[in-house]
Design an enzyme around this catalytic site. Structure first.
Site, mmCIF file in Angstrom:
data_model
loop_
_atom_site.group_PDB
_atom_site.id
_atom_site.type_symbol
_atom_site.label_atom_id
_atom_site.label_comp_id
_atom_site.label_asym_id
_atom_site.label_seq_id
_atom_site.Cartn_x
_atom_site.Cartn_y
_atom_site.Cartn_z
ATOM 1 N N PHE A 8 0.722 -1.268 0.027
ATOM 2 C CA PHE A 8 0.088 -0.149 -0.005
ATOM 3 C C PHE A 8 0.977 1.394 0.019
ATOM 4 O O PHE A 8 1.924 1.106 0.627
ATOM 5 C CB PHE A 8 -0.763 0.049 1.349
ATOM 6 C CG PHE A 8 -1.923 -1.140 1.403
ATOM 7 C CD1 PHE A 8 -3.294 -0.667 1.073
ATOM 8 C CD2 PHE A 8 -1.560 -2.238 1.889
ATOM 9 C CE1 PHE A 8 -4.391 -1.653 1.051
ATOM 10 C CE2 PHE A 8 -2.788 -3.227 1.752
ATOM 11 C CZ PHE A 8 -3.873 -2.952 1.670
ATOM 12 N N ASP A 9 0.515 2.299 -0.843
ATOM 13 C CA ASP A 9 0.930 3.694 -0.626
ATOM 14 C C ASP A 9 0.478 4.081 0.821
ATOM 15 O O ASP A 9 -0.557 3.433 1.311
ATOM 16 C CB ASP A 9 0.416 4.419 -1.629
ATOM 17 C CG ASP A 9 0.788 6.065 -1.539
ATOM 18 O OD1 ASP A 9 1.768 6.373 -1.341
ATOM 19 O OD2 ASP A 9 -0.219 6.672 -1.525
ATOM 20 N N LEU A 10 0.977 5.102 1.344
ATOM 21 C CA LEU A 10 0.453 5.573 2.486
ATOM 22 C C LEU A 10 -0.714 6.808 2.521
ATOM 23 O O LEU A 10 -1.772 6.507 2.830
ATOM 24 C CB LEU A 10 1.507 5.713 3.452
ATOM 25 C CG LEU A 10 1.273 6.394 5.058
ATOM 26 C CD1 LEU A 10 0.803 5.202 5.676
ATOM 27 C CD2 LEU A 10 2.697 6.746 5.905
ATOM 28 N N ASP A 11 -0.077 8.026 2.143
ATOM 29 C CA ASP A 11 -0.909 9.184 1.940
ATOM 30 C C ASP A 11 -1.902 9.138 1.242
ATOM 31 O O ASP A 11 -1.794 8.692 -0.052
ATOM 32 C CB ASP A 11 -0.040 10.274 1.535
ATOM 33 C CG ASP A 11 0.965 10.847 2.732
ATOM 34 O OD1 ASP A 11 0.373 11.092 3.627
ATOM 35 O OD2 ASP A 11 2.198 11.167 2.649
ATOM 36 N N VAL A 161 -1.284 -0.905 -3.981
ATOM 37 C CA VAL A 161 -2.569 -0.156 -3.863
ATOM 38 C C VAL A 161 -2.022 1.388 -3.625
ATOM 39 O O VAL A 161 -1.465 1.666 -2.840
ATOM 40 C CB VAL A 161 -3.548 -0.442 -2.933
ATOM 41 C CG1 VAL A 161 -4.942 0.285 -2.884
ATOM 42 C CG2 VAL A 161 -3.812 -2.068 -2.942
#
Length: 211
Positions: A8-11, A161
């Protein structure tokens, strides 16, 4: 399961940080440049090669000053962060199914930990790759392939994602399943659609269904 590993990306994907990013970009532009660029210009490079690249797009000769101003404004705001709606439930369900999860973010590892101090989801991730972990950055695939290597995973078994065009390009370059989410509020849906992700979803429930 389709994808034993989900990165996953975070922001804008796991944490609902679009508003504080925009506020801090505006602050830095005002303080350093005395300017009020439009929102589209301020946010265009968010999620890509990192904060320095974002600031270089604003003023190539004032990058360091802009970065210092941004961080001074942005880091205290992390105490206000919440997770994106429903993503916490999705992460728990994926873990319960035996998936291995990871974060691949343009944020420095130190700032990722600051986010997880406010949004206590860090324990769900088996690997965390920040922007200071690799030489090259999204949309280059290196951060994603580095995360897969640390898990001993084949990229073909991984989904990535994210909420930005840079995330989709990086996933495709890494030969991972590219999933775009629209809830980040940082990049418009039509910009994501132009990148032709393998899936694009509007809610956390839809996300679980495509993984």
């Amino acid at each position: 399961m389709r994808f034993p590993v989900v990165l996953f990306d975070l922001d804008g994907t796991v944490i609902d940080s679009g508003a504080i990013i925009l506020a801090s970009m505006r602050h830095a532009a005002r303080e350093v440049l005395g300017a009020e660029p439009p929102e589209e210009e301020l946010m265009a490079a968010v999620g890509g090669p990192g904060l320095e690249a974002q600031m270089r797009a604003l003023a190539p000769d004032r990058v360091e000053e802009l970065v210092v101003s941004y961080r001074a404004h942005n880091e205290p705001l992390h105490g206000e962060l919440v997770c994106c709606e429903g993503i916490d439930d999705v992460l728990v369900r994926l873990k319960e199914e035996g998936r291995r999860l990871g974060i691949v973010s343009a944020k420095r590892r130190e700032t990722i930990e600051l986010a997880f101090a406010s949004v206590p989801l860090g324990h769900l991730f088996d690997v965390v790759v920040g922007g200071d972990a690799t030489t090259r950055h999204k949309p280059h695939p290196e951060p994603l392939t580095f995360a897969a290597e640390r898990l001993g995973a084949d990229p073909a078994d991984c989904a990535y994602v994210g909420d930005s065009p840079f995330d989709i390009r990086a996933a495709k370059a890494a030969e991972m399943h590219a999933v775009a989410v629209t809830w980040g509020g940082i990049h418009p849906r039509e910009r994501l659609e132009r990148e032709r992700p393998d899936a694009i979803v509007d809610t956390a429930g839809e996300l679980f269904d495509v993984l």
